[in-house]
Scaffold this active site. Sequence first.
Site, PDB file in Angstrom:
ATOM      1  N   GLU A 146       0.970  -1.153   0.014  1.00 20.88           N
ATOM      2  CA  GLU A 146       0.208   0.258  -0.037  1.00 20.88           C
ATOM      3  C   GLU A 146       0.960   1.304  -0.069  1.00 20.88           C
ATOM      4  OE1 GLU A 146      -2.979  -0.282  -0.638  1.00 20.88           O
ATOM      5  OE2 GLU A 146      -3.689  -2.164   0.659  1.00 20.88           O
TER       6      GLU A 146
ATOM      7  N   HIS B  15      -7.289  -2.899  10.294  1.00 21.74           N
ATOM      8  CA  HIS B  15      -8.814  -3.594  10.211  1.00 21.74           C
ATOM      9  C   HIS B  15      -9.616  -3.670  11.603  1.00 21.74           C
ATOM     10  CE1 HIS B  15      -6.386  -6.085   7.049  1.00 21.74           C
ATOM     11  NE2 HIS B  15      -6.404  -4.698   6.555  1.00 21.74           N
TER      12      HIS B  15
ATOM     13  N   HIS C 242      -2.897   2.158   8.401  1.00 19.04           N
ATOM     14  CA  HIS C 242      -4.056   1.662   7.813  1.00 19.04           C
ATOM     15  C   HIS C 242      -4.126   0.121   8.898  1.00 19.04           C
ATOM     16  CE1 HIS C 242      -6.758  -1.218   5.364  1.00 19.04           C
ATOM     17  NE2 HIS C 242      -5.252  -2.004   5.210  1.00 19.04           N
TER      18      HIS C 242
ATOM     19  N   GLU D 258     -17.188  12.245  22.677  1.00 15.55           N
ATOM     20  CA  GLU D 258     -15.789  12.519  22.084  1.00 15.55           C
ATOM     21  C   GLU D 258     -15.667  12.520  20.601  1.00 15.55           C
ATOM     22  OE1 GLU D 258     -13.187   9.155  22.842  1.00 15.55           O
ATOM     23  OE2 GLU D 258     -11.447  10.067  22.950  1.00 15.55           O
TER      24      GLU D 258
ATOM     25  N   HIS E 147     -13.234  -3.771   4.654  1.00 14.76           N
ATOM     26  CA  HIS E 147     -11.833  -3.995   4.696  1.00 14.76           C
ATOM     27  C   HIS E 147     -11.118  -3.130   5.743  1.00 14.76           C
ATOM     28  CE1 HIS E 147      -7.656  -3.729   2.372  1.00 14.76           C
ATOM     29  NE2 HIS E 147      -7.435  -4.000   3.813  1.00 14.76           N
TER      30      HIS E 147
HETATM   31  O1  2HA Z   1      -0.826  -4.985   4.101  1.00 15.39           O
HETATM   32  O2  2HA Z   1      -3.893  -4.731   4.934  1.00 15.39           O
HETATM   33  O3  2HA Z   1      -4.605  -3.753   3.000  1.00 15.39           O
HETATM   34  C1  2HA Z   1      -2.016  -5.810   4.214  1.00 15.39           C
HETATM   35  C2  2HA Z   1      -3.260  -5.102   4.142  1.00 15.39           C
HETATM   36  C3  2HA Z   1      -3.560  -4.553   2.737  1.00 15.39           C
HETATM   37 ZN    ZN Z   2      -5.732  -4.052   4.841  1.00 16.37          ZN
END
Ligand code: 2HA
Ligand code: ZN
Length: 273
Positions: free
Chosen positions: A116, A141, A139, A169, A210
Amino acid sequence: MNRFVDSLYVREVAKITDKLYQHGWDERNGGNVSYRLTKEEVKPYEDTCEVLRRIPIACSEEQLVGTYFLVTGTGRYFRNIIDFPERDLGLVRIAENGKYVDLMWGFNDGGRPTSEFPTHLMGHQTRLKQNKAQRVIMHCHPTHLIAMTFTQPLDEKTFTKTLWKMQTESLVVFPEGIGIIPWMVPGTIAIGQATAQKLEQFSSVIWPQHGIFASGSSIDEAFGLIETIEKAAQIWTTVQTQGGNIKQTITDRELNDLARAFGVTPHPGYLEV
Ligand code: 2HA
Ligand code: ZN
């Protein structure tokens, strides 16, 4: 790069990736972080200016040439970084033509930046235009937030207002709201462009089914933003498991009072005046 492994920057990233793993938001090789460093910050560790390797990248922003990024490696597990920072992290400098990065430290088993990384670079560039202090893209999840992308309309105003009303908040931490892109294949230039476009208005963007892509001027700020959003999503989920029968909530008028008290500007048009 002398003793860079002991630098504050490596320690910060190692610690936060461990935290992200502990929260359950970065299973397996999920997630990626990049942290912009200045020449001055890197300088004390530069015994020689030796480039360890030149690594091709799919795309970078011309304005970022010469900039340093401490970045997580492709395929690496967040749970391991704290024990193997020199293997799973790399310090790279964007090379002159933008098609390569120069590896200055790390990735010592032949690793490369996250898949990414082009999306991160587009994100950094966009956020830097809004705020010169911008330096982190994160990033991950987050479970409850991802779950909400199955059951809630993927409309930025509706989604943002739901999260604003889940805890006092929220509005203070993300007054501009949250951007949402359609589901897209990760690791592509297309998702990078769509995400960067959202980052013109929002400091975080939901990738439906995602995860989240968030920015900040420090590791703490980016992490704090994700934590706050995920907490709101967790409260929403808990409310639903209690039957979802909301008897009272924070009204638009109260949110406006809150914004005034904390000196933040809610996304125009999101609240009834
Ligand atoms: O790097 O989360 O979106 C692994 C991920 C890809
Ligand atoms: Zn990811």
